[in-house]
Scaffold this active site. Structure first.
Site, mmCIF file in Angstrom:
data_model
loop_
_atom_site.group_PDB
_atom_site.id
_atom_site.type_symbol
_atom_site.label_atom_id
_atom_site.label_comp_id
_atom_site.label_asym_id
_atom_site.label_seq_id
_atom_site.Cartn_x
_atom_site.Cartn_y
_atom_site.Cartn_z
ATOM 1 N N HIS A 134 0.692 -1.241 0.053
ATOM 2 C CA HIS A 134 0.036 0.077 0.076
ATOM 3 C C HIS A 134 0.697 1.459 -0.193
ATOM 4 O O HIS A 134 2.123 1.460 0.163
ATOM 5 C CB HIS A 134 -1.013 0.061 1.261
ATOM 6 C CG HIS A 134 -0.609 0.303 2.492
ATOM 7 N ND1 HIS A 134 0.019 1.386 3.064
ATOM 8 C CD2 HIS A 134 0.139 -0.787 3.397
ATOM 9 C CE1 HIS A 134 0.471 1.097 4.212
ATOM 10 N NE2 HIS A 134 0.683 -0.322 4.397
ATOM 11 N N CYS A 190 2.617 -5.214 6.832
ATOM 12 C CA CYS A 190 2.478 -4.793 5.667
ATOM 13 C C CYS A 190 3.506 -4.152 5.171
ATOM 14 O O CYS A 190 4.362 -3.687 5.762
ATOM 15 C CB CYS A 190 0.906 -3.922 5.928
ATOM 16 S SG CYS A 190 -0.522 -5.018 5.831
#
Length: 478
Positions: free
Chosen positions: A387, A406
Site C-alpha cells: 500500500h 504490511c
C-alpha cells in the site's frame, strides 16, 4: 520424495531418447569425454552456489581413482541421475525453504532437463549444456561472480579470519586492510595504503552494506565487516538459489518481489527490472512474512480496517481520553460485528480493553489515511498487502523496518500503473484527487493476478545488479 522424482525423470529420459534401457552414456570407452566433462561440471558446484557432495560424490571419487564397478549399467544410470539432479539444481535451485505461505503452488518447470541432457550428449555439445541451463539475468551473474570470488579468497594460502577492533582508518589498522582485501575492495593487503584510499574503499563497503557512505569506520560498519567470509558465502548461495527458483516465473510475465532485509521492491520481467521502489517492512516485533500469492485487485482510496491489536494497544488509550475528538481527527469510523457504523458517543469507551473490544475501527479515505490512496491486495493468511502511505519521511532511512507487517511502497502509484496498464490513465487522474468521485473506494480487478513474492534474503542484487548485504533484522541467518 526427491529421489523418486529423479528416478521418474531418468526413466523419461530413456523413453524420450527412444533407446533401449541398456544404453549407457558415461562408462563405455568412447564416452570418456562426456564422463570427464560431467565430472568437471560437478567440480564447479561450489562456484555455482551448490554442493558437490549432492551429486554422486562417492561414486565419482571411486571412478576417478580407477575403480570400475561390476554393474556398469546401474553405475551409468546413477551418473545420469546425478547429472539430471545437477542441471535441475543449476536451473531451479535445490529445494530450500524460502516462504511460509505458497498461494501460487509454484514449481519451476520451464526447461525439459532430461531432453536437454540427451540432446547435448547425442549432438556432441555436452560441454555447452551448462550455459544453456543457467539463468541469464545480470543479477544472477553478479551473485555467481561474487560466489566465485569469495571461494577464491577462502582457498588462498594467505587467508585467515579477521576481526577489526579499531575505528582508526589508516595504514596502522592491519585487520581493516586485510578485510578490505578479502572482500575485494583492495587488490592486495597493502599496509602502506594512504588514508584517503582507505576512506574511498570504506565508502564502497558502506554502499554494499547499506550505510551512509561517508568513509567513517563506525561501529555498525565494523560489525558488518567482521561477518566472516564463510557466512557471507552462505548468504550468497541462498540468494542465488532463490533467484534460480524465480527464473521460470518471471520469464514471460511481471513478478513483484519484495526482499524484507533490503526493504526493496522489484518488478522483474525476463532479465529486466521494470520497476524498483523502496518499501517499509515489519519491525522485528511485528515482522513481515515471506509468502507467495497473486495481486488480484488494486484499490483506489481504500479504507483502512485497523487490525485488532493496533486498535486495542495503540488507539484505544487515546480514544478513551477524548473519543469524538480522537476519532474525528483520525477520520475513523466505529463498526459493530455486523459492519454497521455506530455513533461513538453511544459507546462507554472506559469499559473496553484488549479482552473486551467487540468493535472494528475503520479509517476513511483521505490524505491522512494510513494506506494512502493505493492498496494492492493479494490473499494470504497474514493480512499482508502492499500500500501507499502519507508518511513519506520513513523512506529516507536505510533501515526501513517500521510497519506492523504490511508493506508500504514509496512508488505505489507507478507500481499500480505498471501492473494494470489498461487502467493506467484512470489511476493517474484519480490519484490526483483528494476524494474518490463515487464517495467510496474504487476497486480494479486484476485477472489473471500478478505473482507477488515476499522473500527474506540478506544478500540480494539491487536494481543496478550490484550485490549488497543487508541487516538480518529478524535474525534468520544466525
Amino acid at each position: 520424495m526427491r529421489k523418486i522424482a529423479y528416478l521418474i525423470i531418468l526413466m523419461m529420459m530413456y523413453a524420450n531418447a527412444g533407446r533401449a534401457a541398456e544404453k549407457m552414456y558415461w562408462l563405455p570407452a568412447d564416452c570418456s569425454q562426456n564422463r570427464q566433462q560431467l565430472f568437471s561440471y560437478f567440480k564447479q558446484a561450489a562456484l555455482l552456489g551448490l554442493e558437490q557432495r549432492d551429486y554422486a560424490f562417492a561414486l565419482v571419487q571411486q571412478l576417478q581413482s580407477g575403480y570400475m564397478p561390476t554393474d556398469s549399467l546401474m553405475t551409468d544410470r546413477a551418473l545420469t541421475q546425478a547429472a539430471i539432479a545437477f542441471f535441475t539444481d543449476v536451473a531451479y535451485g535445490p529445494a530450500i525453504t524460502r516462504i511460509g505461505y505458497d498461494g501460487l503452488k509454484y514449481v519451476p518447470d520451464c526447461l525439459d532437463i532430461p531432453t536437454l541432457l540427451y540432446s547435448a550428449l547425442a549432438n556432441n555439445n555436452f560441454n555447452k549444456l551448462l550455459e544453456k541451463v543457467e539463468p541469464s539475468a545480470p543479477q544472477y551473474n553478479a551473485l555467481k561472480s561474487m560466489i566465485a570470488f569469495y571461494n577464491d579468497r577462502l582457498q588462498r594460502q594467505d587467508y585467515h579470519p579477521v576481526k577489526i577492533t579499531s575505528e582508526t582508518a589508516d595504514s596502522s589498522n592491519h585487520p581493516l586492510i586485510d578485510k578490505l582485501y578479502q572482500l575485494g575492495f583492495l587488490d592486495a593487503p597493502d599496509y602502506t595504503a594512504h588514508e584517503d584510499t582507505l576512506r574511498i574503499k570504506i565508502r564502497a563497503a558502506e554502499y554494499m552494506f547499506e550505510f551512509l557512505e561517508d568513509g567513517a569506520l563506525r561501529q555498525g560498519v565494523i560489525e558488518e565487516l567482521n561477518v566472516s567470509l564463510e557466512k557471507r558465502l552462505s548468504e550468497l548461495k541462498h540468494a542465488i538459489n532463490t533467484f534460480r527458483w524465480l527464473n521460470c516465473l518471471r520469464k514471460y510475465q511481471y513478478v513483484v518481489v519484495v526482499d524484507i532485509p533490503a526493504a526493496e521492491l522489484f518488478v522483474y520481467l525476463g532479465d529486466s527490472t521494470m520497476l524498483n521502489s523502496r518499501v517499509i517492512v515489519g519491525k522485528a516485533k511485528t515482522p513481515s512474512s515471506p509468502l507467495a500469492s497473486r495481486i488480484d485487485e488494486v484499490i483506489l482510496f481504500p479504507y483502512w480496517t485497523v487490525p485488532h491489536n493496533i486498535a486495542v494497544k495503540e488507539l484505544l488509550p487515546g480514544i478513551k481520553g477524548a473519543p469524538s475528538i480522537y476519532l474525528e481527527a483520525g477520520n475513523y469510523q466505529v463498526l459493530d460485528k455486523s459492519g454497521r457504523i455506530l455513533d461513538p458517543q453511544s459507546i462507554n469507551w472506559n469499559t473496553l480493553n484488549k479482552h473486551n473490544f467487540p468493535y472494528t475501527l475503520r479509517q476513511m479515505f483521505g490524505c491522512d489515511n494510513s494506506l494512502g490512496i493505493i492498496k494492492l491486495n493479494f490473499f494470504n493468511p497474514y493480512s499482508t498487502y502492499l500500500h501507499d502511505t502519507p508518511a513519506r519521511s520513513y523512506f529516507m532511512f536505510n533501515s526501513r523496518y517500521f510497519s506492523h507487517g504490511c508493506i508500504r511502497v514509496e512508488d505505489a502509484i507507478p507500481l499500480a500503473k505498471l501492473l494494470v496498464p489498461a487502467e493506467a490513465p484512470r489511476i493517474d487522474s484519480l490519484s490526483r484527487m483528494k476524494t474518490p468521485p463515487a464517495g467510496s473506494p474504487i476497486t480494479i480487478p486484476m485477472k489473471p493476478g500478478i505473482p507477488v513474492i515476499i522473500l527474506y534474503e540478506v544478500a540480494w542484487p539491487d536494481a543496478n545488479g550490484k550485490v549488497r548485504f543487508f541487516e538480518d533484522v529478524y535474525e534468520k541467518f544466525k
